[in-house]
Design a protein around this motif. Structure first.
Motif, PDB file in Angstrom:
ATOM      1  N   TYR A   1       0.811  -1.227   0.000  1.00 20.02           N
ATOM      2  CA  TYR A   1       0.000   0.000   0.000  1.00 20.02           C
ATOM      3  C   TYR A   1       0.842   1.274   0.000  1.00 20.02           C
ATOM      4  O   TYR A   1       0.294   2.366  -0.085  1.00 20.02           O
ATOM      5  N   ASN A   2       2.171   1.129   0.109  1.00 22.36           N
ATOM      6  CA  ASN A   2       3.046   2.297   0.016  1.00 22.36           C
ATOM      7  C   ASN A   2       4.390   1.849  -0.551  1.00 22.36           C
ATOM      8  O   ASN A   2       5.388   1.791   0.166  1.00 22.36           O
ATOM      9  N   PRO A   3       4.428   1.492  -1.841  1.00 21.39           N
ATOM     10  CA  PRO A   3       5.614   0.864  -2.428  1.00 21.39           C
ATOM     11  C   PRO A   3       6.856   1.746  -2.452  1.00 21.39           C
ATOM     12  O   PRO A   3       7.960   1.249  -2.648  1.00 21.39           O
ATOM     13  N   GLU A   4       6.699   3.055  -2.240  1.00 20.92           N
ATOM     14  CA  GLU A   4       7.868   3.929  -2.223  1.00 20.92           C
ATOM     15  C   GLU A   4       8.692   3.766  -0.947  1.00 20.92           C
ATOM     16  O   GLU A   4       9.853   4.164  -0.901  1.00 20.92           O
ATOM     17  N   VAL A   5       8.096   3.201   0.076  1.00 22.63           N
ATOM     18  CA  VAL A   5       8.803   2.982   1.338  1.00 22.63           C
ATOM     19  C   VAL A   5       9.487   1.614   1.281  1.00 22.63           C
ATOM     20  O   VAL A   5       8.837   0.573   1.231  1.00 22.63           O
ATOM     21  N   GLY A   6      10.815   1.620   1.261  1.00 16.69           N
ATOM     22  CA  GLY A   6      11.560   0.375   1.133  1.00 16.69           C
ATOM     23  C   GLY A   6      11.620  -0.390   2.447  1.00 16.69           C
ATOM     24  O   GLY A   6      12.047   0.147   3.471  1.00 16.69           O
ATOM     25  N   ILE A   7      11.188  -1.649   2.412  1.00 16.05           N
ATOM     26  CA  ILE A   7      11.288  -2.500   3.595  1.00 16.05           C
ATOM     27  C   ILE A   7      12.212  -3.687   3.337  1.00 16.05           C
ATOM     28  O   ILE A   7      12.440  -4.510   4.224  1.00 16.05           O
ATOM     29  N   GLY A   8      12.747  -3.764   2.124  1.00 13.41           N
ATOM     30  CA  GLY A   8      13.666  -4.843   1.784  1.00 13.41           C
ATOM     31  C   GLY A   8      14.298  -4.570   0.431  1.00 13.41           C
ATOM     32  O   GLY A   8      13.963  -3.593  -0.249  1.00 13.41           O
ATOM     33  N   ALA A   9      15.227  -5.436   0.028  1.00 12.40           N
ATOM     34  CA  ALA A   9      15.907  -5.246  -1.253  1.00 12.40           C
ATOM     35  C   ALA A   9      16.513  -6.561  -1.717  1.00 12.40           C
ATOM     36  O   ALA A   9      16.780  -7.463  -0.924  1.00 12.40           O
ATOM     37  N   LEU A  10      16.743  -6.622  -3.026  1.00 17.04           N
ATOM     38  CA  LEU A  10      17.302  -7.806  -3.678  1.00 17.04           C
ATOM     39  C   LEU A  10      18.505  -7.420  -4.518  1.00 17.04           C
ATOM     40  O   LEU A  10      18.516  -6.373  -5.166  1.00 17.04           O
ATOM     41  N   VAL A  11      19.515  -8.299  -4.546  1.00 15.47           N
ATOM     42  CA  VAL A  11      20.648  -8.175  -5.466  1.00 15.47           C
ATOM     43  C   VAL A  11      20.939  -9.561  -6.030  1.00 15.47           C
ATOM     44  O   VAL A  11      21.094 -10.520  -5.263  1.00 15.47           O
ATOM     45  N   GLY A  12      21.001  -9.662  -7.349  1.00 14.68           N
ATOM     46  CA  GLY A  12      21.362 -10.926  -7.991  1.00 14.68           C
ATOM     47  C   GLY A  12      20.478 -12.071  -7.539  1.00 14.68           C
ATOM     48  O   GLY A  12      19.259 -11.947  -7.419  1.00 14.68           O
TER      49      GLY A  12
ATOM     50  N   GLN B   1      20.911 -13.538  -4.616  1.00 17.62           N
ATOM     51  CA  GLN B   1      21.015 -13.629  -3.167  1.00 17.62           C
ATOM     52  C   GLN B   1      19.641 -13.531  -2.507  1.00 17.62           C
ATOM     53  O   GLN B   1      18.715 -12.922  -3.062  1.00 17.62           O
ATOM     54  N   PRO B   2      19.481 -14.098  -1.323  1.00 13.57           N
ATOM     55  CA  PRO B   2      18.210 -13.953  -0.595  1.00 13.57           C
ATOM     56  C   PRO B   2      17.920 -12.485  -0.321  1.00 13.57           C
ATOM     57  O   PRO B   2      18.834 -11.682  -0.184  1.00 13.57           O
ATOM     58  N   PRO B   3      16.662 -12.128  -0.242  1.00 15.30           N
ATOM     59  CA  PRO B   3      16.330 -10.730   0.039  1.00 15.30           C
ATOM     60  C   PRO B   3      16.787 -10.314   1.424  1.00 15.30           C
ATOM     61  O   PRO B   3      16.852 -11.127   2.353  1.00 15.30           O
ATOM     62  N   ILE B   4      17.116  -9.034   1.540  1.00  8.63           N
ATOM     63  CA  ILE B   4      17.442  -8.429   2.831  1.00  8.63           C
ATOM     64  C   ILE B   4      16.247  -7.589   3.255  1.00  8.63           C
ATOM     65  O   ILE B   4      15.721  -6.797   2.463  1.00  8.63           O
ATOM     66  N   PHE B   5      15.808  -7.769   4.488  1.00 12.96           N
ATOM     67  CA  PHE B   5      14.653  -7.027   4.980  1.00 12.96           C
ATOM     68  C   PHE B   5      15.043  -6.135   6.151  1.00 12.96           C
ATOM     69  O   PHE B   5      15.966  -6.439   6.906  1.00 12.96           O
ATOM     70  N   ASP B   6      14.303  -5.044   6.285  1.00  9.81           N
ATOM     71  CA  ASP B   6      14.396  -4.181   7.456  1.00  9.81           C
ATOM     72  C   ASP B   6      13.505  -4.821   8.524  1.00  9.81           C
ATOM     73  O   ASP B   6      12.272  -4.699   8.482  1.00  9.81           O
ATOM     74  N   GLU B   7      14.126  -5.509   9.470  1.00  4.72           N
ATOM     75  CA  GLU B   7      13.361  -6.275  10.459  1.00  4.72           C
ATOM     76  C   GLU B   7      12.460  -5.372  11.296  1.00  4.72           C
ATOM     77  O   GLU B   7      11.347  -5.760  11.676  1.00  4.72           O
TER      78      GLU B   7
ATOM     79  N   VAL C   1       8.460 -10.522  -3.809  1.00  5.60           N
ATOM     80  CA  VAL C   1       9.884 -10.794  -3.997  1.00  5.60           C
ATOM     81  C   VAL C   1      10.126 -11.452  -5.351  1.00  5.60           C
ATOM     82  O   VAL C   1      11.054 -11.083  -6.081  1.00  5.60           O
ATOM     83  N   ASP C   2       9.295 -12.416  -5.711  1.00  6.85           N
ATOM     84  CA  ASP C   2       9.451 -13.092  -7.011  1.00  6.85           C
ATOM     85  C   ASP C   2       9.291 -12.103  -8.163  1.00  6.85           C
ATOM     86  O   ASP C   2      10.035 -12.170  -9.157  1.00  6.85           O
ATOM     87  N   ALA C   3       8.339 -11.198  -8.052  1.00  5.84           N
ATOM     88  CA  ALA C   3       8.125 -10.205  -9.114  1.00  5.84           C
ATOM     89  C   ALA C   3       9.312  -9.261  -9.220  1.00  5.84           C
ATOM     90  O   ALA C   3       9.759  -8.924 -10.337  1.00  5.84           O
ATOM     91  N   GLU C   4       9.851  -8.833  -8.086  1.00  4.10           N
ATOM     92  CA  GLU C   4      11.000  -7.928  -8.112  1.00  4.10           C
ATOM     93  C   GLU C   4      12.248  -8.631  -8.646  1.00  4.10           C
ATOM     94  O   GLU C   4      13.058  -8.022  -9.352  1.00  4.10           O
ATOM     95  N   ARG C   5      12.397  -9.905  -8.346  1.00  2.00           N
ATOM     96  CA  ARG C   5      13.562 -10.629  -8.864  1.00  2.00           C
ATOM     97  C   ARG C   5      13.486 -10.777 -10.384  1.00  2.00           C
ATOM     98  O   ARG C   5      14.507 -10.676 -11.082  1.00  2.00           O
TER      99      ARG C   5
END
Length: 216
Positions: free
Chosen positions: A65-76, A78-84, A101-105
């Protein structure tokens, strides 16, 4: 303080980095942009340093509901990193975000193929790596990028951004050897508020910039 656009912001950062290069503290640099917004900033820096320019594609995982606020990220791959902390506040779990996550990958892989155009990834081991974005709000995408670069064993890892929040620099302490910025405002809502022109870049603009940097 505001920047006219990303190019001006890149020149401001480049001036600081060129001075370090003259002092001999920026040995054998390679510049990695976080696309899309980091590409014009990084292009100015790479040109000033006479250093190679490439991209490190990172995909932000936005809050529902607020995709501009990053709560995680993906590189290559690698497993996603989340802001716990963000997950706890929003009552979310990584499992509940698996579809996103699948869509972003998938989008990450599309951009990697498009932007690199068959070029191999640059060798980072033993070099000074300058990771560049157009700004830091939460810092979650930068964290994913820095960890990916750190795994390649650079001699020195520097994160360079025109503007950043105090929250982001605190969160990234220890992820980079050094964080360089032009401005850290006392109050920070979004990166775009510190630019007169913060228009979204297109894939074509990114490809043209990278192609020119590689003599295309």
């Amino acid at each position: 303080m505001r920047f006219q656009d990303r190019r001006e912001a890149g020149r401001e950062l480049a001036a600081r980095l060129v001075e370090r290069q003259r002092q001999g503290t920026l040995d054998d640099p390679v510049v990695l942009a976080l696309p899309r917004g980091g590409v014009p900033v990084a292009d100015e820096i790479a040109g000033a340093l006479h250093a190679p320019l490439d991209v490190l594609v990172v995909r932000k995982i936005g809050a529902p509901y607020n995709p501009e606020v990053g709560i995680g990220a993906l590189v290559g791959d690698q497993p996603p990193i989340f802001d716990e902390r963000a997950l706890a506040v929003l009552d979310l779990t990584p499992e509940r975000l698996s579809v996103q996550v699948d869509a972003e990958r998938a989008e990450l892989r599309r951009r990697e193929e498009l932007y690199r155009g068959g070029r191999p990834a640059p060798v980072l081991g033993g070099r000074t790596v300058v990771v560049v974005d157009d700004g830091l709000a939460t810092g979650v995408t930068a964290r994913a990028a820095l960890r990916a670069v750190r795994a390649a064993a650079p001699a020195h890892l520097l994160l360079a951004v025109p503007v950043c929040s105090r929250q982001a620099t605190a969160a990234l302490r220890g992820e980079a050897d050094e964080i360089l910025y032009v401005y850290q405002p006392p109050y920070f809502e979004a990166v775009g508020q510190w630019y007169d022109d913060f228009a979204q870049l297109t894939d074509d603009e990114v490809v043209r910039t990278l192609s020119a940097a590689h003599g295309g």
